[in-house]
Design a protein around this motif. Structure first.
Motif, PDB file in Angstrom:
ATOM      1  N   ASP A   5      -7.407  -3.522  -5.135  1.00 31.04           N
ATOM      2  CA  ASP A   5      -6.806  -2.836  -3.987  1.00 31.04           C
ATOM      3  C   ASP A   5      -6.473  -1.395  -4.353  1.00 31.04           C
ATOM      4  OD1 ASP A   5      -6.840  -5.292  -2.571  1.00 31.04           O
ATOM      5  OD2 ASP A   5      -4.827  -5.801  -3.300  1.00 31.04           O
ATOM      6  N   LEU A  56      -0.204  -6.993  -4.990  1.00 32.96           N
ATOM      7  CA  LEU A  56      -1.240  -5.959  -4.944  1.00 32.96           C
ATOM      8  C   LEU A  56      -2.158  -6.194  -6.133  1.00 32.96           C
ATOM      9  CD1 LEU A  56      -2.000  -3.264  -3.445  1.00 32.96           C
ATOM     10  CD2 LEU A  56      -0.753  -2.104  -5.281  1.00 32.96           C
ATOM     11  N   ASP A  95      -9.528   0.902  -4.512  1.00 34.92           N
ATOM     12  CA  ASP A  95      -9.977   1.353  -3.192  1.00 34.92           C
ATOM     13  C   ASP A  95      -9.127   2.502  -2.663  1.00 34.92           C
ATOM     14  OD1 ASP A  95     -11.944  -0.589  -3.205  1.00 34.92           O
ATOM     15  OD2 ASP A  95     -10.777  -2.008  -1.998  1.00 34.92           O
ATOM     16  N   GLU A 115       0.816  -1.209   0.000  1.00 33.45           N
ATOM     17  CA  GLU A 115       0.000   0.000   0.000  1.00 33.45           C
ATOM     18  C   GLU A 115       0.855   1.266   0.000  1.00 33.45           C
ATOM     19  OE1 GLU A 115      -0.630  -2.646   1.968  1.00 33.45           O
ATOM     20  OE2 GLU A 115      -2.483  -3.304   0.988  1.00 33.45           O
TER      21      GLU A 115
END
Length: 140
Positions: free
Chosen positions: A127, A123, A130, A79
């Motif tokens: 993802d 990933l 979002d 992330e």
């Protein structure tokens, strides 16, 4: 001797001095949407390596600092690089208006598994979706 501006010189000078909106912090303001970049290596080559270098070791000089991706512990969380790519950070522009979710996921997965990095959890484009900032038409 008195110099007189030609019409074309006056026009060029006046265009430079007119107020306008600059988006120097936006990579998409310069390049627009990226075309077909089929994998993370292609995204890295065409978007990232000019600053982070082909070997991922970054660069420094002339007042600029481009962090190394090679052996970077900040890449442990997928992330983190996705957020930096989407939103920018420090001197790095944001690429949310330039790269789609698949391209962001591909390049994050690429840098996390290359340059001496061994983070194998992947990933997914969902993802990235979002995490994506909500952009207006003007931002894109």
């Amino acid at each position: 001797m008195r110099k007189i501006l030609t019409v074309s010189a006056f026009f060029a000078l006046s265009v430079c001095l007119l107020p306008h909106t600059a988006k120097a912090d936006s990579a998409s303001a310069v390049a627009g949407k990226m075309g077909n970049l089929p994998d993370g290596a292609a995204v890295y080559k065409h978007v990232c390596q000019s600053c982070h270098m082909p070997d991922g070791k970054g660069a420094e000089g002339a007042g600029a600092h481009f962090p190394a991706l090679a052996g970077n512990p900040k890449l442990q969380s997928a992330e983190y690089p996705a957020s930096v790519i989407l939103n920018g950070f420090g001197g790095m522009p944001w690429f949310a208006g330039m790269l789609n979710d698949q391209q962001v996921a591909n390049v994050v997965n690429y840098i996390r598994t290359h340059f001496g990095n061994h983070y194998t959890d992947t990933l997914k484009p969902s993802d990235v979706a979002d995490m994506r900032p909500h952009l207006t038409v003007e931002d894109e």
